[in-house]
Scaffold this active site. Structure first.
Site, mmCIF file in Angstrom:
data_model
loop_
_atom_site.group_PDB
_atom_site.id
_atom_site.type_symbol
_atom_site.label_atom_id
_atom_site.label_comp_id
_atom_site.label_asym_id
_atom_site.label_seq_id
_atom_site.Cartn_x
_atom_site.Cartn_y
_atom_site.Cartn_z
ATOM 1 N N GLU A 193 52.692 92.228 -6.848
ATOM 2 C CA GLU A 193 53.726 91.475 -7.562
ATOM 3 C C GLU A 193 54.306 92.247 -8.745
ATOM 4 O O GLU A 193 55.508 92.144 -9.034
ATOM 5 C CB GLU A 193 53.188 90.113 -8.025
ATOM 6 C CG GLU A 193 53.170 89.050 -6.936
ATOM 7 C CD GLU A 193 51.984 89.155 -5.992
ATOM 8 O OE1 GLU A 193 51.059 89.934 -6.283
ATOM 9 O OE2 GLU A 193 51.970 88.453 -4.963
ATOM 10 N N HIS B 279 48.413 77.131 -5.068
ATOM 11 C CA HIS B 279 49.633 77.322 -4.278
ATOM 12 C C HIS B 279 50.543 76.097 -4.346
ATOM 13 O O HIS B 279 51.373 75.887 -3.460
ATOM 14 C CB HIS B 279 49.303 77.583 -2.800
ATOM 15 C CG HIS B 279 48.750 78.943 -2.524
ATOM 16 N ND1 HIS B 279 47.535 79.372 -3.006
ATOM 17 C CD2 HIS B 279 49.248 79.993 -1.814
ATOM 18 C CE1 HIS B 279 47.302 80.606 -2.586
ATOM 19 N NE2 HIS B 279 48.330 81.013 -1.871
#
Lengths: 336, 326
Positions: B61, B130
């Protein structure tokens, strides 16, 4: 236009090498001035000086094209100056003056000269490596044959962004150079005490299938040649290179740090391996007279003395500047 | 053109429209190319634009968003995908320290025209790592624009504005809305960043919502109508710029404010909105301001538990009725 081939160091003449020496002397004197101005209270906040590490910036810069990109760390004064920032712009920035390189909004840790491809100094360790990868990706997409260079310290090699960057750059075969300035100390701690391999950058390159080289970072011509070769490879589409340039800082980590954690004999050994002395030996071998070297010293001294005076006399930052440059339209409105 | 398009397809459509008109727009992210996105929000992009403009990345990321930043500083308009918004934490240095600050701290020497797209929010049983609505994480940092559309046409219109913006934009795509359908956006549709949209007119109370809470507010407004309460529903569409003017204008009419957020009450975006209303719109109010936000606990896995944490139509309806009686 830009030069497409950079001559090997062996083909540089006395004039070229004297120019590199003078630039290093200019940086050395500016860093000394920054130190003195900090100690006398005219520079606030912090400084991370690069005296002793000038050859990395000057040698690398000379081996790059003017339109290549450079990203540096909070110890980045030398990189800004090697890419064309003047001592006056830099000292004015450190002294919070309106004439500063970043109009006094960045300070010592964020010197930037975007107009000559020096795209910033970043104060979060390792953060700029992915940016350099992105600039190299952009150069590839635009087909410009530019390269991007990330300069970073030995401490950076233990942060995730370093490894993410090396891997992505390797997988995409991007024209990026990772140049580690290994000054052997991660702030106040010997790098060897916190790193499992002897060469913190070079020994990690293989894990990402990248070539690497450990060089004398205090010899401006050695740095020049290593960067020249790596940039040539990058432009040819052969991907990134890791260069670990061994060097040493003459001041402490930051501010007034006396660096007493470094053994005296080690300090002495490195002071005897000063990049300015090495360059003077190189000039001697090219039959440059002592007189010519002293004239270069005098020029550098004059420029920095004038820069100190100009920065001292420059107006303070305009208070209105606090509210400009948030957005691309120059403003800062966050709501209706 | 079909009569309706899913929110999911609108994401790919919005990106594709900008890639067609501007060759400097490039995409990067995990599984966005051949796999066409884990949420299928990049379907067709690799096929239409090829591997030079749609780049699959490793699970890195920091490298994704950092590389987007470097590319944006050097002439490209990258659109970076962070698969789940929870993963913004993995590259938060770029969100908090790098992207929003580099223009400012260099005295305006560089510009960062990039979009970070990310799938946000809960309701799908993905558990605590999530499912979060994390727009408040980004809202805490000056220097970023924030879009969070609730409808298919706004996805396209805001995507156009975000990609064309010379400022960095974090673009939240709500996972719970991906399958919803709406009318397709007209050709050339652009929604200016920072302009709220009145989704339903009303006279008694103003419900301010964002992304997933917009349909919740609309459903609640329908029920409230049956109870004799006329609710106005405002979709903010963006958090920065924040359209406070639209909220104050609605309060001129209704004098009652309810803010409905999916992010936690603690540190949620509604706190900032209502503080401005309290400061500048106190005279407009006839009742206390109510914030309805997620409970201040991690998101649980089971549907029955998740429904306890994220505000739903029942809770909103009940709270608004209490306020209407004030």
């Amino acid at each position: 236009m830009t030069e497409t081939t950079v001559r090997p160091a062996s083909e540089l003449d006395a004039h070229d090498v004297l120019a590199l020496y003078e630039q290093m002397q200019l940086i050395r004197r500016t860093e000394r001035a920054a130190h003195d101005l900090f100690m006398s209270g005219l520079v606030k906040g912090t400084t991370h000086l690069a005296a002793g590490q000038e050859a990395v910036a000057v040698g690398a810069s000379a081996a790059l094209r003017p339109d290549d990109y450079v990203f540096a760390t909070y110890r980045g004064h030398h990189h800004a100056m090697a890419r064309g920032a003047t001592p006056e712009e830099c000292l004015a920035e450190l002294m919070s003056r309106a004439t500063g390189l970043c109009r006094a909004k960045g300070g010592s840790m964020h010197l930037t000269k975007a107009s000559s491809g020096m795209l910033g100094s970043y104060a979060i360790v390792g953060s700029h490596l992915p940016m350099a990868v992105g600039a190299a990706w952009s150069a590839r997409l635009r087909g410009t044959e530019q390269v991007a260079v990330a300069f970073f310290g030995d401490g950076t090699t233990n942060i995730g962004a370093f490894h993410e960057s090396l891997n992505l750059a390797a997988v995409w075969r991007l024209p990026v150079l990772f140049v580690c300035e290994n000054n052997f100390y991660m702030e106040y701690t010997p790098i060897g005490a916190v790193t499992a391999v002897p060469h913190p950058a070079a020994d990690r390159a293989g894990a990402h299938a990248l070539p690497s080289e450990v060089i004398d970072g205090n010899d401006v011509l050695v740095v020049y040649d290593a960067v020249r070769r790596a940039a040539e490879r990058a432009r040819a589409g052969d991907g990134p290179t890791v260069i670990e340039a061994e060097t040493y800082r003459h001041f402490g980590h930051s501010r007034a740090d006396p660096a007493t954690y470094r053994p005296a004999d080690e300090v002495e050994r490195w002071l005897d391996h000063d990049p300015l002395d090495i360059a003077r030996d190189r000039l001697g071998a090219l039959n440059v007279s002592d007189d010519a070297v002293e004239q270069a010293d005098a020029r550098a001294r004059r420029v920095v003395d004038d820069a100190i005076e100009a920065a001292k006399n420059a107006p303070d930052a305009d208070p209105a500047e606090a509210f400009t440059d948030v957005w691309a339209d120059g403003g800062n409105a966050w709501r209706t | 053109m079909a009569d309706v398009i899913t929110y999911r397809d609108a994401v790919a459509e919005g990106i594709a429209r900008e890639m067609r008109r501007d060759p400097s727009v490039v995409c990067l992210g995990e599984d966005i190319g051949a796999a066409e996105g884990v949420f299928k929000t990049t379907v067709g992009l690799l096929k239409e634009f090829g591997p030079d403009r749609v780049w699959d990345t490793p699970i890195s990321e920091q490298a994704i968003v950092g590389a987007a930043m470097g590319a944006a500083m050097t002439g490209m308009r990258p659109v970076a995908e962070i698969m789940f918004s929870d993963f913004l934490a993995c590259c938060y240095d770029y969100i908090a320290n790098e992207i929003p600050k580099v223009r400012y701290m260099t005295g305006g020497q560089v510009t960062v025209p990039l979009v970070v797209r990310t799938a946000n929010g809960g309701g799908l049983g993905f558990g605590a790592q999530h499912s979060q609505a994390v727009e408040n994480w980004v809202f805490a940092v000056p220097g970023l624009k924030i879009a969070a559309p609730s409808t298919s046409d706004d996805v396209v219109g805001l995507m156009a504005a975000a990609i064309r913006s010379d400022d960095p934009v974090v673009f939240f795509e709500h996972k719970g809305l991906l399958a919803t359908k709406g009318p397709p956006a007209a050709e050339g549709h652009v929604v200016e960043l920072g302009r709220a949209r009145t989704m339903r007119d009303g006279d008694d109370v103003t419900l301010v919502a964002l992304a997933s809470t917009v349909p919740v507010a609309l459903d609640a407004a329908e029920r409230l109508a049956g109870e004799g309460v006329s609710a106005e529903v405002i979709d903010l569409r963006c958090l920065v710029p924040l359209d406070v003017a639209a909220v104050l204008a609605s309060l001129e009419k209704t004098s009652r404010l309810v803010v409905i957020e999916e992010n936690p009450y603690q540190g949620g975006w509604g706190g900032t909105l209502v503080s401005v209303v309290a400061d500048e719109g106190f005279d407009l109010l006839d009742a206390p301001i109510k914030r309805i936000a997620a409970a201040c606990v991690p998101l649980p896995f089971a549907d029955a538990l998740e429904a306890q944490v994220i505000p739903g139509v029942d809770a909103v309806t009940e709270r608004v009725l209490e306020l209407a009686a004030y």
